[in-house]
Write a protein that holds these residues in place. Structure first.
Motif, mmCIF file in Angstrom:
data_model
loop_
_atom_site.group_PDB
_atom_site.id
_atom_site.type_symbol
_atom_site.label_atom_id
_atom_site.label_comp_id
_atom_site.label_asym_id
_atom_site.label_seq_id
_atom_site.Cartn_x
_atom_site.Cartn_y
_atom_site.Cartn_z
ATOM 1 N N THR A 37 0.861 -1.181 0.000
ATOM 2 C CA THR A 37 0.000 0.000 0.000
ATOM 3 C C THR A 37 0.899 1.233 0.000
ATOM 4 O O THR A 37 2.047 1.186 0.432
ATOM 5 N N TRP A 38 0.369 2.348 -0.470
ATOM 6 C CA TRP A 38 1.170 3.546 -0.686
ATOM 7 C C TRP A 38 0.560 4.766 -0.011
ATOM 8 O O TRP A 38 -0.658 4.889 0.074
ATOM 9 N N THR A 39 1.434 5.681 0.404
ATOM 10 C CA THR A 39 1.008 7.002 0.872
ATOM 11 C C THR A 39 1.890 8.046 0.205
ATOM 12 O O THR A 39 3.023 7.773 -0.196
ATOM 13 N N SER A 40 1.349 9.251 0.102
ATOM 14 C CA SER A 40 2.046 10.373 -0.511
ATOM 15 C C SER A 40 2.278 11.446 0.538
ATOM 16 O O SER A 40 1.397 11.730 1.352
ATOM 17 N N THR A 43 -0.431 15.091 -0.921
ATOM 18 C CA THR A 43 -1.594 14.593 -1.672
ATOM 19 C C THR A 43 -2.190 15.655 -2.596
ATOM 20 O O THR A 43 -2.998 15.320 -3.454
ATOM 21 N N SER A 47 -1.956 12.236 -5.507
ATOM 22 C CA SER A 47 -2.902 11.512 -4.658
ATOM 23 C C SER A 47 -2.898 10.048 -5.095
ATOM 24 O O SER A 47 -2.664 9.739 -6.259
#
Length: 70
Positions: A37-40, A43, A47
């Motif tokens: 899973t990914w996060t920025s 955003t 996003s």
């Protein structure tokens, strides 16, 4: 191969572009079966929804960190 070895092997194989100006796809699973899973960090500029990264262009280049969670 243990779960830990699979995770480390999958992490070593992750590749993302260093510079982008359009939408792109992120890997959502590793070659050894890990779920990614990914996060920025920004955003507003990139996003992430699942494995789809949506780029919102600005007048100036910005740095964004993408973090993979395996």
């Amino acid at each position: 191969m243990t779960d830990s070895e699979r995770i480390h092997a999958d992490a070593a194989l992750i590749s993302v572009p260093l510079s982008v100006s359009s939408n792109f796809t992120l890997p959502s699973s590793g070659e050894n079966g890990s779920v990614i899973t990914w996060t920025s960090s920004n955003t507003s500029s990139i996003s992430i929804n699942g494995s789809q990264a949506t780029v919102t262009r600005t007048l100036l280049d910005v740095s964004v960190s993408l973090t993979a969670r395996i």
